[in-house]
Each structure stands twice: as structure tokens, then as C-alpha cells.
Scaffold this motif. Structure first.
Motif, PDB file in Angstrom:
ATOM      1  N   GLU A 410      -9.703   7.593  -7.130  1.00  0.00           N
ATOM      2  CA  GLU A 410      -8.976   6.852  -6.104  1.00  0.00           C
ATOM      3  C   GLU A 410      -8.199   5.686  -6.704  1.00  0.00           C
ATOM      4  O   GLU A 410      -7.093   5.373  -6.270  1.00  0.00           O
ATOM      5  N   ILE A 411      -8.776   5.055  -7.715  1.00  0.00           N
ATOM      6  CA  ILE A 411      -8.069   3.954  -8.383  1.00  0.00           C
ATOM      7  C   ILE A 411      -6.841   4.493  -9.105  1.00  0.00           C
ATOM      8  O   ILE A 411      -5.771   3.877  -9.087  1.00  0.00           O
ATOM      9  N   ALA A 412      -7.004   5.676  -9.732  1.00  0.00           N
ATOM     10  CA  ALA A 412      -5.872   6.296 -10.414  1.00  0.00           C
ATOM     11  C   ALA A 412      -4.781   6.663  -9.416  1.00  0.00           C
ATOM     12  O   ALA A 412      -3.580   6.530  -9.706  1.00  0.00           O
ATOM     13  N   GLU A 413      -5.205   7.118  -8.230  1.00  0.00           N
ATOM     14  CA  GLU A 413      -4.243   7.470  -7.185  1.00  0.00           C
ATOM     15  C   GLU A 413      -3.454   6.248  -6.730  1.00  0.00           C
ATOM     16  O   GLU A 413      -2.231   6.310  -6.546  1.00  0.00           O
ATOM     17  N   ILE A 414      -4.165   5.131  -6.561  1.00  0.00           N
ATOM     18  CA  ILE A 414      -3.492   3.878  -6.181  1.00  0.00           C
ATOM     19  C   ILE A 414      -2.522   3.457  -7.273  1.00  0.00           C
ATOM     20  O   ILE A 414      -1.404   3.013  -7.007  1.00  0.00           O
ATOM     21  N   GLY A 415      -2.971   3.588  -8.533  1.00  0.00           N
ATOM     22  CA  GLY A 415      -2.102   3.208  -9.646  1.00  0.00           C
ATOM     23  C   GLY A 415      -0.830   4.025  -9.688  1.00  0.00           C
ATOM     24  O   GLY A 415       0.250   3.502  -9.992  1.00  0.00           O
ATOM     25  N   GLU A 416      -0.937   5.302  -9.378  1.00  0.00           N
ATOM     26  CA  GLU A 416       0.240   6.173  -9.386  1.00  0.00           C
ATOM     27  C   GLU A 416       1.153   5.870  -8.203  1.00  0.00           C
ATOM     28  O   GLU A 416       2.379   5.858  -8.337  1.00  0.00           O
ATOM     29  N   LYS A 417       0.535   5.585  -7.044  1.00  0.00           N
ATOM     30  CA  LYS A 417       1.306   5.336  -5.828  1.00  0.00           C
ATOM     31  C   LYS A 417       2.108   4.048  -5.928  1.00  0.00           C
ATOM     32  O   LYS A 417       3.249   3.973  -5.451  1.00  0.00           O
ATOM     33  N   TYR A 418       1.493   3.026  -6.538  1.00  0.00           N
ATOM     34  CA  TYR A 418       2.159   1.714  -6.627  1.00  0.00           C
ATOM     35  C   TYR A 418       2.461   1.349  -8.084  1.00  0.00           C
ATOM     36  O   TYR A 418       2.336   0.200  -8.482  1.00  0.00           O
ATOM     37  N   LYS A 419       2.880   2.343  -8.854  1.00  0.00           N
ATOM     38  CA  LYS A 419       3.098   2.091 -10.281  1.00  0.00           C
ATOM     39  C   LYS A 419       4.260   1.133 -10.537  1.00  0.00           C
ATOM     40  O   LYS A 419       4.337   0.512 -11.595  1.00  0.00           O
ATOM     41  N   ASP A 420       5.148   1.001  -9.556  1.00  0.00           N
ATOM     42  CA  ASP A 420       6.279   0.090  -9.729  1.00  0.00           C
ATOM     43  C   ASP A 420       6.062  -1.247  -9.037  1.00  0.00           C
ATOM     44  O   ASP A 420       6.976  -2.080  -8.987  1.00  0.00           O
ATOM     45  N   ASN A 421       4.899  -1.436  -8.459  1.00  0.00           N
ATOM     46  CA  ASN A 421       4.604  -2.690  -7.741  1.00  0.00           C
ATOM     47  C   ASN A 421       3.205  -3.160  -8.130  1.00  0.00           C
ATOM     48  O   ASN A 421       2.211  -2.783  -7.493  1.00  0.00           O
ATOM     49  N   ALA A 422       3.121  -3.959  -9.181  1.00  0.00           N
ATOM     50  CA  ALA A 422       1.823  -4.390  -9.712  1.00  0.00           C
ATOM     51  C   ALA A 422       1.035  -5.203  -8.707  1.00  0.00           C
ATOM     52  O   ALA A 422      -0.187  -5.091  -8.610  1.00  0.00           O
ATOM     53  N   MET A 423       1.744  -6.044  -7.927  1.00  0.00           N
ATOM     54  CA  MET A 423       1.058  -6.885  -6.954  1.00  0.00           C
ATOM     55  C   MET A 423       0.407  -6.045  -5.866  1.00  0.00           C
ATOM     56  O   MET A 423      -0.751  -6.254  -5.493  1.00  0.00           O
ATOM     57  N   LYS A 424       1.151  -5.070  -5.357  1.00  0.00           N
ATOM     58  CA  LYS A 424       0.621  -4.209  -4.311  1.00  0.00           C
ATOM     59  C   LYS A 424      -0.533  -3.360  -4.843  1.00  0.00           C
ATOM     60  O   LYS A 424      -1.537  -3.134  -4.145  1.00  0.00           O
ATOM     61  N   LYS A 425      -0.386  -2.889  -6.073  1.00  0.00           N
ATOM     62  CA  LYS A 425      -1.454  -2.092  -6.682  1.00  0.00           C
ATOM     63  C   LYS A 425      -2.738  -2.907  -6.775  1.00  0.00           C
ATOM     64  O   LYS A 425      -3.832  -2.397  -6.489  1.00  0.00           O
TER      65      LYS A 425
END
Length: 615
Positions: A410-425
Motif C-alpha cells: 500500500e505504501i508503494a501504491e501511494i508512492g506511485e500514485k503521488y510520485k510527482d507530489n512529495a508533500m501529498k505522498k
């Protein structure tokens, strides 16, 4: 952007070993304070070279031919009134069942102090004082302006008894009734002597308005196979300023120009100490320690030269000091007998909570276990006890790792989903942790809890007198390193020998780190640093502990083995990852109340995100 994660407990383990490795080098390098002290000392030397002061010379005793009446007469003329004492060379023996002392007529000082029940590493008699390594004398000015040193005066010995105690009175006389006296009283089976300095009828002989100074200087005699290892724990320690315990540097030359209110001074020679204590505290003291060890060779005979310069006060023109001298082991069982003097504080337990654990937990526990078990077995049993007591911490750490492993997809999924937005990730990751009841920091806290135990044991094994010269398996001394092979050359940092216990401990820690970090590294090939740590930590332990106490390496070997078995048991019989996953999913469905810190962090992130959008 791929998120980089690692096992916090592995990092803590690395930092612990790395910190100890840095400490190893720091002890051999002068600190800023030590460099400043050396600069001040150099300035003093230069100033004294340019500014000469006229001072009365201290009278020196010539080499006397006692059969030559002219020489004897000249000697008496030089020392003035104290020429009344017969110039008779010789020594007097003072001993009990544990201690042998020899006191010289010249200077009235102890010139030999031998431990009857202990020997050196090569089975030779163990001396604290021998072959002029120690000097003890009082410098004073007489009424006719002579500057005398008691080391150059002859004393007249008299032996008497006080019950079972033996008393030796050494008197430097100016008449049959007027004298300066050193009085030694030795008791059966004790290393502590009563030692008094007093004068009688000298108020018209000693100029009490001029400085009266006691100087005690002593070189530490080598007792161990490695003089550099022994020197690491050889140190001048003192009680001053209403009970504070301070030490001079163990790794370099050091000096304190003026300490105040000195209760006792200890010249610790690793496992043995020479201590001077006084009922009348010395108002000031100038202390210095000079390192005499350049390399670990058989030719090196001494470790450090300690010096104390202590001003004395004459009251009514007379000296009267009640003191104690201790020549014996740096052992809690011996030193605690003199609780009123507080000599047990000279034992290097460590500072703060670490010293408390050593003094009141590990020392009594090991003393109890070694009372009926072989010394190596006692270490193993104590290790098992420590690991069992720490097993809840191990469980907590492993549970945290299991939760993080379950959340990894799930953490990897979040990282992929918000890979261009570090704050949101980061926001979404924190929300996931909060809902699941997991935290990456929960793995660090158990390791931090173990830190006091780690450091306390790090100090316990090399300094525990109970381990001195106690063998186990191939190790002939658990307080020093074991040797299974001698090398014909010296390897920097490693040494010229091979120790087996550090090798076993390094292998055990390698497998332990494989269990806790290996899988993570396989899943994250973009993190070479973790693999570097995996191999570096055991290697550093192998190098560092090769010249350390074998008892400590034995402890870490057994401790890591037990930890591996505990973690295997937890993984196989206690923790079910499927149940953990189900529990996390259930927790995520429940409304989670934020604490103040979490709320504040969330609000800050939301504000930062809003500002970013507005820009």
C-alpha cells in the motif's frame, strides 16, 4: 520517485557499533581542552625560560658512605636540625596475609608494595610499588631558610603492636623528643592502611609561613599481556568539591592546575589501585598524568606517570593529618568495605544510568552467578537472563517490522500514485500509518531502550575484577582478548593476533541482520547503503573487538544467537502476518482520533499543500 525505506533497528545497531568505533579513535586523540592545556603548559615553559626566579635550592642528600665520619658530618651540616636522626640505610617490612610492604629509612616512604594473592599475566609477583617507580615526600622550609624534602631525610623506624594490628613509626628527629613522623598501621587481611603525618616540637624548626607541600608521584607498572589495553583503563581519579568524581584523560597527557577540596586520589592501574585518602581534605591540588605507552612491546614497563602536589597546612606550627593508604585490587568487594571513604566510586562503572546499571544490576548479578557457576557459564546464564528480560522489547520490534512489511504494497501504491507530489505522498503515508496503528519509529524505540544495557555491558566486562585471569574454553582471561593464532605481522586497527570470540560474534550479528534486513534489501535494489551496512557492521565488530575483553565478545555471540532463536519463535509461533493484515484492515475502517501532535502535523502539511497550489 521511489520511496527509500529501511529497517530502523538495523540503523541503530550500526550507529551503536560505529559510535564505539569512533570512541576508540577519540580516546587516542587529544580533545580541544587537552590541546589548550598543552598550549598553556608550553607557554609556562617558555615563560620560565625567559624569566628566571631566584629560589632557595632544595637540599639534596649526597651519596653517603656511612663509614666515612667526614661525609656523615657534611650531610648533617646540609640538612641542619634533622641531622639528629642516625643516617642508617635499611628497610622495614610491614605485612599481613594479603599485602607485603617495604618501607625505606631514607624518606620514610613505601618502596615496595606487593599483592600476595595475585600475579601478573606471566605469573610473576604483582607489585604496585617497586624499583623506584614511586616517590612520596613533603617539601618545607626551616627557620634557618633551608628547603628540605623528606625524601632526602633519614627516618628512624620503630615497630609496635595494637592488638592484631602492626604499627610502624618512622621518625625524622631533631631531638629525642621532637620529630616529624610517618605512622603506618596495617590490619589483618586488609589492603587499607591507617597513615598519619604529624610533627611534635617543630613549631620553631619548620617555617609555617612558607609553603609546605606533599608530592606523590607514581608510575603504573605493567601487569597485562597488552600494555595498550591495560593503559586504556589506567587513570587518575579523584573525589573533590564536595563529592564530585573526576578523572584525568586516559588517552593522553593531562593536567589540572588547581582542583579544590580533595577527599581522595586514586592512581588506578586497571585492576589494581593505589589510593590516598585524608580525613582533613586537601584544600587544593595540582594533578597531572603523563602517558608512557608508545607501542605494545615487551620492553614497555610502565603505563602512566601520575603526580599530585598537595599543599599542607601547619596548625600552631605543627602538622597533623590522619590519612589512609590503599594498595589493592580495584574490586567492589574490597573497596565497599570502606563505605565512609567512598572508595568504590573510583571503579569505572560508567556515567549516569549506565553506571547505575553496572553497579547495582550487572555486578551483583554476576557476583551471585559466578559464586556457584564457572565464570564463562555465568556469563552465558547472565546473557540468557538479560535476553529474556528484553524479549518483550524484541517482540515489539519484530511486530513493528511485520506491520511495516504488510503495509509495504500500500505504501508503494501511494508512492506511485503521488510520485510527482512529495508533500501529498507524505500526507497519505502518514494517514495510512495512523489508520493502521503502525509507525516506522516504533522499531527505533525498542532499540533505544536497549542502548543503556549495551553500553553498561561494554564497560562491565573489561573492568570487572571478578573476570580477571578467569579462563573459559580457549580464552585464558575473560577480562582480556582471547588468542587462537599469533600473526607474524601487525594489521592496522586489527592487531597481531586472531581472536575467535569476536569472529563468532560477527557471524551471529551477520545472520541476525540478514533476518531483519535481508529481505528488505532484496525488494529494494535501489538502496545499496543497506547492503553496505549489512556487511560493514559485522566487519567493524570483528576488527574492534579483536583487542577487547573476550567476555564481552562471548556475551554478544550468545546474545545474538538467543535473539535469533527468539525472533524465529516469534515468527513461527506468535506472529501471524495474515492476522496482522486483517487487523490492520479492520483498524483502517475505524474512525481514528488524532492526537494534538498528529493534528498539528496534518494541518501544517495541508497549509503547505494549499500554498503550493496557490503558487
Amino acid at each position: 520517485m521511489e520511496e527509500k525505506k529501511f529497517d530502523p533497528k538495523t540503523l541503530i545497531g550500526f550507529l551503536l557499533i560505529f559510535g564505539l568505533f569512533v570512541l576508540w579513535f577519540n580516546t587516542t586523540q587529544p580533545t580541544a581542552e587537552e590541546l589548550e592545556a598543552q598550549k598553556k603548559e608550553q607557554d609556562k615553559v617558555e615563560a620560565s625560560a625567559t624569566t628566571e626566579k631566584e629560589e632557595p635550592a632544595v637540599a639534596q642528600t649526597p651519596v653517603l658512605n656511612l663509614n666515612d665520619s667526614t661525609e656523615v658530618a657534611n650531610y648533617k651540616s646540609k640538612i641542619g636540625a634533622f641531622g639528629y636522626t642516625p643516617s642508617k640505610e635499611g628497610t622495614t617490612v610491614l605485612e599481613n596475609n594479603v599485602l607485603f610492604l617495604k618501607v625505606d629509612n631514607k624518606g620514610g616512604q613505601i618502596v615496595e608494595a606487593k599483592m600476595k594473592n595475585f600475579v601478573t599475566y606471566d605469573s610473576l609477583p604483582l607489585y604496585l610499588v617497586k624499583d623506584n617507580n614511586s616517590s612520596f615526600g613533603i617539601t618545607f622550609t626551616t627557620s634557618d631558610n633551608r628547603v628540605l624534602d623528606t625524601k632526602d631525610l633519614f627516618f628512624e623506624p620503630t615497630i609496635s603492636k595494637n592488638g592484631k594490628n602492626t604499627i610502624l613509626s618512622m621518625k625524622a628527629k631533631v631531638s629525642s623528643t621532637d620529630f616529624l613522623e610517618y605512622r603506618y598501621e596495617i590490619k589483618p587481611d586488609e589492603y587499607l592502611l591507617d597513615f598519619n603525618i604529624r610533627s611534635q616540637g617543630l613549631n620553631g624548626v619548620i617555617n609555617s609561613s612558607a609553603p609546605i607541600t606533599l608530592e606523590w608521584k607514581q608510575k603504573g607498572i605493567r601487569h597485562s599481556k597488552s600494555v595498550t589495553y591495560e593503559n586504556r583503563y589506567t587513570r587518575l581519579t579523584y573525589n573533590h568539591d564536595d563529592g564530585d568524581i573526576s578523572k584525568l584523560s586516559e588517552g593522553s597527557d593531562d593536567e589540572e592546575d588547581e582542583e579544590v577540596d580533595i577527599k581522595w586520589l586514586s592512581y588506578r592501574q586497571h585492576f589494581f589501585s593505589s589510593i590516598l585518602a585524608s580525613d582533613t581534605h586537601f584544600k587544593t591540588a595540582k594533578l597531572s598524568s603523563k602517558n608512557l605507552v608508545e607501542d605494545d612491546t615487551p620492553e614497555t614497563k610502565y603505563t602512566k606517570e601520575n603526580t599530585a602536589i598537595l599543599p599542607l597546612e601547619a596548625k600552631g606550627g605543627e602538622l597533623a593529618y590522619n590519612m589512609n593508604l590503599y594498595y589493592g585490587p580495584t574490586d567492589i568487594q574490597e573497596l565497599s568495605k570502606y563505605e565512609d571513604l567512598g572508595l568504590e566510586d573510583s571503579i569505572p562503572y560508567g556515567w549516569g544510568i549506565f553506571g547505575f546499571i553496572n553497579r547495582y544490576v550487572f555486578t551483583p548479578a554476576y557476583t551471585f552467578l559466578s559464586g556457584f557457576l564457572p565464570y564463562g557459564i555465568a556469563i552465558i546464564v547472565m546473557t540468557i537472563m538479560v535476553r529474556l528480560l528484553m524479549s518483550p522489547v524484541t517482540y515489539k520490534s519484530y511486530l513493528s517490522q511485520a506491520k511495516m512489511k504488510v503495509l509495504k504494497p500500500e505504501i508503494a501504491e501511494i508512492g506511485e500514485k503521488y510520485k510527482d507530489n512529495a508533500m501529498k505522498k507524505q500526507q497519505e503515508t502518514m494517514k495510512l500509518y495512523n489508520k493502521a496503528g503502525a509507525s516506522p519509529m516504533s522499531g527505533c524505540l525498542p532499540a533505544l531502550v536497549q542502548l543503556p544495557v549495551f553500553y553498561a555491558l561494554f564497560m562491565f566486562f573489561p573492568t570487572s575484577f571478578a573476570l580477571r585471569q578467569k579462563p573459559f574454553l580457549w580464552a585464558d582471561d575473560l577480562s582480556s582478548y582471547d588468542i587462537i593464532a599469533e600473526l607474524p605481522f601487525h594489521i592496522p586497527l586489527y592487531g597481531d593476533h586472531v581472536s575467535l570470540f569476536p569472529i563468532l560474534a560477527s557471524i551471529a550479528i551477520f545472520f541476525y541482520m540478514m533476518m531483519t534486513s535481508g529481505q528488505n534489501m532484496q525488494q529494494q535494489p535501489g538502496m545499496p547503503n543497506m547492503k553496505f551496512i549489512l556487511y560493514l557492521s559485522p566487519l567493524m565488530m570483528l576488527v574492534f573487538f579483536n583487542s577487547y575483553a573476550s567476555g564481552l565478545s562471548l556475551y554478544y555471540f550468545v546474545s545474538n544467537l538467543i535473539t535469533i532463536f527468539i525472533m524465529l519463535a516469534i515468527k513461527k509461533f506468535i506472529i501471524d502476518e495474515d492476522k496482522i493484515h486483517a487487523k490492520i484492515q479492520e483498524n483502517k475502517k475505524k474512525p481514528k482520533k488524532e492526537n494534538k501532535f498528529q493534528k498539528k502535523m496534518r494541518e501544517m502539511m495541508e497549509q503547505a499543500e494549499e500554498q503550493k497550489k496557490n503558487k
